[in-house]
Structure formats: C-alpha cells, structure tokens
Write an enzyme that holds these catalytic residues in place. Sequence first.
Site, PDB file in Angstrom:
ATOM      1  N   LYS A  10     -22.064  75.909  85.459  1.00 14.20           N
ATOM      2  CA  LYS A  10     -22.759  74.370  86.235  1.00 14.20           C
ATOM      3  C   LYS A  10     -21.995  73.228  85.636  1.00 14.20           C
ATOM      4  CE  LYS A  10     -26.785  75.784  84.800  1.00 14.20           C
ATOM      5  NZ  LYS A  10     -26.532  76.966  84.115  1.00 14.20           N
TER       6      LYS A  10
ATOM      7  N   GLY B 266     -26.822  74.377  77.696  1.00 15.62           N
ATOM      8  CA  GLY B 266     -25.564  74.336  76.870  1.00 15.62           C
ATOM      9  C   GLY B 266     -24.321  74.559  77.955  1.00 15.62           C
ATOM     10  N   HIS B 267     -23.847  73.384  78.407  1.00 17.37           N
ATOM     11  CA  HIS B 267     -22.997  73.074  79.338  1.00 17.37           C
ATOM     12  C   HIS B 267     -21.520  72.930  78.956  1.00 17.37           C
ATOM     13  CE1 HIS B 267     -26.373  72.231  82.534  1.00 17.37           C
ATOM     14  NE2 HIS B 267     -26.500  73.212  81.935  1.00 17.37           N
ATOM     15  N   THR B 268     -20.627  73.914  79.047  1.00 20.86           N
ATOM     16  CA  THR B 268     -19.100  73.598  78.379  1.00 20.86           C
ATOM     17  C   THR B 268     -18.447  73.278  79.440  1.00 20.86           C
ATOM     18  OG1 THR B 268     -19.873  75.667  76.905  1.00 20.86           O
ATOM     19  CG2 THR B 268     -17.562  74.905  77.001  1.00 20.86           C
TER      20      THR B 268
ATOM     21  N   GLN C 115     -30.463  75.342  83.347  1.00 21.83           N
ATOM     22  CA  GLN C 115     -31.198  76.779  83.428  1.00 21.83           C
ATOM     23  C   GLN C 115     -30.843  77.389  85.095  1.00 21.83           C
ATOM     24  OE1 GLN C 115     -33.319  74.162  81.966  1.00 21.83           O
ATOM     25  NE2 GLN C 115     -32.158  74.711  80.206  1.00 21.83           N
TER      26      GLN C 115
ATOM     27  N   ASP D 105     -25.826  79.631  82.636  1.00 21.65           N
ATOM     28  CA  ASP D 105     -24.651  79.854  82.062  1.00 21.65           C
ATOM     29  C   ASP D 105     -23.504  80.333  83.071  1.00 21.65           C
ATOM     30  OD1 ASP D 105     -25.493  79.132  79.485  1.00 21.65           O
ATOM     31  OD2 ASP D 105     -26.033  81.312  78.984  1.00 21.65           O
TER      32      ASP D 105
END
Length: 427
Positions: free
Chosen positions: A16, A40-42, A223, A13
């Site tokens: 990336k 989870g890539h925002t 990760q 988090d």
Amino acid sequence: MSGIVIVGTQWGDEGKGKATDQLGERVDYVVRYSGGNNAGHTVVVGSETYALHLLPSGILNANCIPVIGNGVVVDLGVLFSEIDGLLARGVQADRILVSSNAHLITAYHQVLDRVTERFLGRRKIGTTGRGVGPAYADKVNRVGIRVQDLFDESILRQKVSASLEQKNALLVKVYNRPAISADQVSDELLQYADRLRPLMADTALVLNDALDQGKVVLFEGAQAHHLDVDFGTYPYVTSSSPIAAGACIGAGVGPTRIDRVIGIAKAYTTRVGEGPFPAELFDESGEKLRQIGGEFGTTTGRPRRCGWFDALLVNQAARINALTDIFLTKLDVLTGWEKIPIVVAYEINGVRHTTMPMTQTDLHHAKPIYEYVEGWSEDISTARQLSDLPAATRAYVTRLEELIGVRISGIGVGPGREQTVMINDLL
Ligand code: GDP
Ligand code: IMO
Ligand code: MG
C-alpha cells in the site's frame, strides 16, 4: 476524480505504501484514516528506503499535504521520532496535520497490549505490541485520551487518572504487574504539547473544504480487509476498520465523496501474527516465497507466513470494499516457477466452497483447492507496459482478474517507484 481510497485486500503488507507514494505525486492530500504505528509501509525512492509506521506515505511528495485523521490512534513519541527521522533526511515532514479528535496511545496501552498477549498464551493474537488494541478499546469504552486533551491540562490529568484507576487494579491484582503513575503519564504527554499545537487541525473540515474545491484526496489504508474488526478473521484481527468504509468514519467524509477504491493485492498471500490462513505453505515453496519476496515484517521483523494467491480472500474484499480497481503487487517474485498454483476454492468437510465460509469454525477447517497456470522464467522487473510482459505472465494476470471480478489497473514488478506496469490511469 477527487476522493480515492487505497485498501489492502489480504492480511496487510500488500504494498500500500508504494502505491500511495506513486499516486502521491498527483494528489493534494494523503490521509491515514485507521490504525496506528502497527502499520509498516516501505517506500523505495531511488536508492533511499523509507519505513513509515504512522506518517502517511504521501509525506515523501513535497506537493501533497499529509493528514492523520480522527480514526488513527497516535503514539506521540513515534509521531515526532518519525518526523525527526525524515527531517534529518531532508524531507519536510513537519507540514503534517493531525486531527484534534484522534486518540492517543499512551504508555499504559503498550503495557496492556503486551501483558494481555502474554496472559492469552497459546491463544494470543500475535499483535504488534504497539498498544493499538487497548487504545481503541478505551476509545469505544469512552475513557480514551484525545489529541485536544493535551491543551487543557486539568482535564488531561483527570482523564488519565480516571482511565488508569481500573487498569491499575487489573495490572496489580490480575496480571501481577506494578501500577502505573497517572502523573508520570500526563507529564510525558504534556511534553509534546508545544510541538503538537501547530499541527493540530479540524482535519474533517480541511478535507471537506478541499473536496469542495475539487482537490484530490487520497485515503491511505493501513492493515487490510481480512484484519478488519468486522470482516476479518476475528478475533485474529486488528481493533479498527481498515476497510474502505472506514475512510469515511476515520477522516470525516461522507460516502458520496469516494469516487474510486483501489484494492492492493499481492500476487501471492502473506500473513503476520496468528489466525487461520488456508493457503499457508509449510514446505520449501513457502520458504522460497519468503526469501525471494523478502517477507519479513517492516514493524516487528517477524517472518511472514506465505502461501499462493487465494482468490476467495480478494474476491470477498472486492465485494465489501466495492473495489473499482486492483493494483497487483510483487508479480516479479513469481518469476521462475514452472507452474503457479492459485487457490480457487476451499474444501470444508467434503463440500466445495467458492466464497469465504460464513463461520470461523469452517474457515479453520478449510483446505485449499488449487488450479495451476503456466509459469514464466523471463525477468519482468523492467517491464513498464502490459506488452512487455511474457504471454504466460499476462495469462496469470487475466486469470486473477476473472477470479476477483475487478479490473487490474496496475502491476508492481519491483519495489522501486518506477517499477510499475500501468494499465488504467488511477486518477
Ligand atoms: P504495506 O504495508 O502494504 O505498505 O506493504 P509493506 O511495505 O509492509 O510490504 C511490501 C514490501 O514489498 C515492501 O518492502 C515494498 O518495498 C515491497 N514491494 C512493493 N511493491 C513491490 C513489487 O511490486 N515488487 C517487489 N519485489 N517488491 C515490492
Ligand atoms: P500494514 O499497514 C500486517 C496484524 C498483527 C496481528 C494483528 C493485530 O503494514 O499492512 P495489532 O497490533 O494491530 O493489534 O495486531 O494484526 N497487523 C498487521 N499485519 N500488516 C499490518 O499493517 C498490520 N497491522 C497489524 O500482526 O496479527
Ligand atoms: Mg506493512
């Protein structure tokens, strides 16, 4: 510059997704090489926010080809629901390539992930519950199901039955859970076959050809270093190799293809799930970091544990990933503190350590030793070049650079695509 890896340097988090999306405009391929939909890539583009779990963040750039490499574990339900979600928003997400060698996450992997966590009780890992660990365990145990198996129905059915035999005995006799029907699992997987067929590719061949032609390939880590199964805080890690070297295995490119490794480091530290975290704050500053930084998981919504920047973590990541550059994110979150602490060493049983301890027992006993730098109160979210930043902010960045031993080439000052201070060109 043709092969570039983006890797998380802390516990995930770090931002990336934003960094990948930003470079995505100028690259030909964006490749996920490890993990699955535990990520989870925002990515924030204008007024639109996208939360990507399995799809590479490059998917938001129309000109680059998104690839899911052989090292990824794929939940087909998630793959197609993410594709459909993006298609509905006008993103051409069905142009993705998926490795024929990638392993699948099936319904029984998800059940096993949750059941084993419950069984572990207080010793649980705090996984995302997506079945990622059990799917990788099956891969190494040579009872996994791969993308290509969907196109040979009788082999698929045999493999699913064989894989479930032992698991059902475990589920029923040890965990007191109902057995899972092999036919039902196979039927569920087969329903995706027609849609998957045109996406399946020999992605290692595609990527090596592209590199031969001088195309730019960006490997998007999921990760992070300290969640790596070898170098992370084992057993509180994920079940794959998110480190930069994992890009070679998880995409099928040799180490000499990698020209640059960009480490993404948050200007402070966060962690989701269980495991040691020497810099963790339990006071109101931890809560303030969480609120200002919006530190709640993209995948599970869990509040992230927060602490100040830990130089030992990122310094180790720099060494093992041979980082060429650091992209420092969320610096804007640190605006408004009078003094900013940095963890520069650990005290372990009365001894000062300036590198990560060799054993997990020592890490559990580590107490942070801080150095304090001056804070700043100016809003930095509109800064676009180094000279736009206040002197105190620049001094913080320089101090981190010294402690990490790698140049900081970009700084995030907000979630938006344009909210970046670029110092060195990354391509
Ligand atoms: P990833 O898993 O490494 O891609 O990171 P996540 O997307 O899970 O978490 C990073 C969060 O921080 C996301 O909500 C991003 O939109 C946001 N973000 C990324 N860079 C910055 C930044 O420089 N400043 C701020 N304020 N937010 C950022
Ligand atoms: P991105 O790519 C943060 C953590 C989980 C748990 C441990 C094992 O968004 O940075 P798993 O489900 O992988 O077996 O869980 O790893 N974890 C992450 N933490 N960001 C992630 O991904 C993570 N992916 C897994 O919280 O502690
Ligand atoms: Mg994330």
